[in-house]
Design a protein around this motif. Structure first.
Motif, PDB file in Angstrom:
ATOM      1  N   ASN A 224      12.167   3.454   4.093  1.00  0.00           N
ATOM      2  CA  ASN A 224      11.208   4.110   3.245  1.00  0.00           C
ATOM      3  C   ASN A 224      11.215   3.456   1.686  1.00  0.00           C
ATOM      4  O   ASN A 224      11.188   4.015   0.708  1.00  0.00           O
TER       5      ASN A 224
ATOM      6  N   ASP B 269       0.774  -1.127   0.047  1.00  0.00           N
ATOM      7  CA  ASP B 269       0.064  -0.008   0.117  1.00  0.00           C
ATOM      8  C   ASP B 269       0.784   1.260  -0.185  1.00  0.00           C
ATOM      9  O   ASP B 269       1.242   1.578   0.910  1.00  0.00           O
TER      10      ASP B 269
ATOM     11  N   ARG C  41       9.945   1.501  -1.247  1.00  0.00           N
ATOM     12  CA  ARG C  41       8.787   1.206  -1.785  1.00  0.00           C
ATOM     13  C   ARG C  41       8.854   1.515  -3.150  1.00  0.00           C
ATOM     14  O   ARG C  41       9.588   2.545  -3.682  1.00  0.00           O
TER      15      ARG C  41
ATOM     16  N   PRO D 263       7.192   3.282   6.631  1.00  0.00           N
ATOM     17  CA  PRO D 263       7.181   1.588   6.322  1.00  0.00           C
ATOM     18  C   PRO D 263       7.876   1.201   4.872  1.00  0.00           C
ATOM     19  O   PRO D 263       7.484   1.758   3.939  1.00  0.00           O
TER      20      PRO D 263
ATOM     21  N   ASP E 141       8.600  -1.919   1.993  1.00  0.00           N
ATOM     22  CA  ASP E 141       8.094  -3.113   1.175  1.00  0.00           C
ATOM     23  C   ASP E 141       8.754  -4.176   1.463  1.00  0.00           C
ATOM     24  O   ASP E 141       9.782  -4.467   0.793  1.00  0.00           O
TER      25      ASP E 141
ATOM     26  N   THR F  31       0.024   4.196  -0.389  1.00  0.00           N
ATOM     27  CA  THR F  31      -0.623   5.542   0.079  1.00  0.00           C
ATOM     28  C   THR F  31      -0.280   5.566   1.561  1.00  0.00           C
ATOM     29  O   THR F  31      -0.582   6.628   2.127  1.00  0.00           O
ATOM     30  N   GLN F  32       0.346   4.767   2.266  1.00  0.00           N
ATOM     31  CA  GLN F  32       0.812   4.919   3.457  1.00  0.00           C
ATOM     32  C   GLN F  32       1.826   5.955   3.516  1.00  0.00           C
ATOM     33  O   GLN F  32       2.610   6.393   2.502  1.00  0.00           O
ATOM     34  N   PRO F  33       1.828   6.861   4.591  1.00  0.00           N
ATOM     35  CA  PRO F  33       2.756   8.025   4.830  1.00  0.00           C
ATOM     36  C   PRO F  33       4.112   7.343   4.773  1.00  0.00           C
ATOM     37  O   PRO F  33       4.544   6.086   4.878  1.00  0.00           O
TER      38      PRO F  33
END
Length: 516
Positions: free
Chosen positions: A247, A214, A249, A221, A223, A216-218
């Motif tokens: 970070n 996802d 992703r 996090p 992947d 759209t998470q700030p």
């Protein structure tokens, strides 16, 4: 003069240092939304050729690279069990966090006020004589202004990791896995870690199931499913070492072009670095461009004194040509990364590497930089074809010519000759010898051009491609050669033997045509 700098990245911090050195009376406050030791990403890389102006302006980067960075000369390309090396590419890299801490220290030493964990909104900065928007590609200040900013998203997917495997220089690793071809940009940033950027096409990305995270998470996090997949895919290439997250992703690179770098209303604001422009990381220029912007802006302000409109106009005049040059060079490089899976399948390792390293420059310039690499590439062609690239005979469908350079005529009723005369029809249609297609003026027109190519009846002897731009002509030629397996000729506006040699040796076109 009171100056507010929104953004404490390399560009904003370097500007704060430069303006305090050149205009000691200036009051400079840097606002950074993150904490002082927060950073996203892993390493920052610079080529030796691009650093002279920054080093001349202030020694902080030179000292940082000398004391904390890693330097190398060779580029290595790995694929299909082979490693191809190309010298003459002096580069240096440093951990981004280390660079930021050193730039923060330097800015404080010269008297800049640094405020971290502080969001700088334009409404809150009304009391400053000038606002410098250096708040990155997601700049909130830029989005409030009418500066003619345009963004184009690449089709390739990328994700940014680190690794505790130590590359010995800039290394490009290509692996075909069960879901498609994935590639790595790897380079050392310290004695303990390397940057590890992965790219792939969207179809491979989806087949691998890497679209589940996802995004759209700030920020924060990473992947972890993609981390595990890529650690396994590239395990042999990194000796089973780990990938490191920060970070991390997937995204699509966004190229930003901005027509105007400043505005005077409702208050004086100037754009700097990624807030104004971006260029694909394969040309390693984002931080370099931001720091060059900082030098140009500080010098313009120093030279024009109290004439702020004149200073900002001078900054535009100084900064924009260099930015356009870098972005123009970055576009064919980015395009290469959008199509590298096709090149992996089509070329032997030596030609793949040559195709890659000549994506933005010609053979002559590459030879000055890396003579041994170019000589080896030429020798591999000669061994396979018995002649130099432009002197290699060509035959297709009973038509033969003794050179890869041909003269183009517009007499559709004429007969192709072995001396290299090739008649073309003025309309895109199949003929007794082949088909003529017009390349589009922009890449947006390529899908229609590809459809016209796919709709040609029969099997043309060759496909000739004219018009358009150098990039769209070649992409249409490559669609003919590599997808439809049809020989392709690019029609160039003038004879340039160096470019023609590069196009043939790299496999971008079979022949090069010039109007008689």
């Amino acid at each position: 003069m009171r100056i507010a700098v929104a953004g404490g990245g390399p560009g904003g911090l370097f500007f704060a240092t430069m303006i305090r050195r050149l205009v000691p009376s200036a009051e400079v406050t840097v606002f950074e939304r993150n904490r002082a030791d927060d950073t996203f990403g892993f390493g920052v890389v610079f080529s030796d050729r691009t650093l002279a102006g920054i080093h001349e302006a202030d020694p902080v980067l030179r000292r940082a690279l000398d004391e904390h960075g890693r330097h190398w000369d060779d580029i290595e390309v790995r694929l299909k069990g082979e490693r191809v090396r190309c010298g003459g590419n002096g580069m240096a890299a440093i951990v981004r966090r280390t660079l930021l801490l050193l730039l923060q220290e330097r800015a404080r030493d010269v008297g800049a006020d640094l405020r971290f964990a502080t969001e700088a909104r334009l409404d809150d900065l009304a009391g400053y004589d000038l606002v410098v928007a250096a708040d990155g590609t997601g700049s909130r200040i830029r989005d409030l202004l009418d500066c003619g900013s345009e963004v184009e998203s690449a089709t390739a997917k990328f994700i940014w990791f680190g690794t505790d495997y130590l590359f010995d220089g800039l290394t490009f690793v290509h692996e075909r896995g069960p879901d498609g071809v994935f590639a790595v940009h790897g380079y050392p940033i310290s004695a303990e870690a390397s940057t590890f950027i992965v790219e792939t096409d969207e179809a491979s990305w989806r087949r691998a199931g890497l679209d589940a995270f996802d995004v759209t998470q700030p920020p924060g996090p990473s992947d972890l499913a993609s981390k595990a997949y890529l650690e396994k895919l590239f395990a042999d290439q990194i000796d089973g070492k780990r990938l490191l997250t920060n970070n991390s992703r997937w995204g699509n690179f966004r190229t930003r072009r901005t027509k105007r770098l400043h505005t005077l209303t409702p208050q004086p604001v100037v754009l700097l670095g990624d807030a104004a422009h971006t260029a694909h990381f394969s040309v390693g220029s984002g931080t370099k461009m931001a720091m060059e912007d900082a030098v140009a802006l500080a010098r313009a302000l120093a030279e024009h004194g109290d004439d702020l409109p004149g200073a900002l106009a001078a900054y535009e005049e100084a900064a924009q040509p260099s930015v356009r040059q870098v972005q123009d060079a970055a576009r064919p490089s980015l395009s290469w990364w959008e199509h590298f899976g096709r090149y992996y399948d089509a070329f032997e390792p030596w030609q793949f590497a040559y195709h890659f390293l000549s994506r933005s420059i010609t053979d002559a310039r590459l030879a000055r930089r890396a003579p041994e690499f170019v000589e080896t590439s030429r020798s591999r062609w000669t061994a396979a074809h018995g002649a130099e690239p432009l002197d290699t005979p060509f035959e297709s469908g009973g038509w033969q010519v003794g050179s890869r350079l041909v003269r183009i005529t517009t007499d559709a009723g004429a007969t192709p000759t072995a001396a290299g005369d090739l008649p073309l029809s003025a309309t895109p249609r199949p003929g007794p010898w082949g088909a003529l297609l017009h390349a589009p003026d922009t890449e947006a027109g390529l899908p229609d051009a590809f459809a016209r190519l796919a709709g040609l009846p029969g099997s043309p002897v060759l496909v000739a491609v004219g018009g358009g731009t150098p990039l769209t002509r070649i992409l249409l030629c490559e669609q003919a050669r590599l997808h439809h397996r049809l020989p392709a000729l690019t029609i160039e506006p003038a004879l340039d033997r160096d470019r023609a040699h590069t196009l043939v040796l790299s496999g971008r076109a079979d022949l090069v045509g010039v109007a008689a």
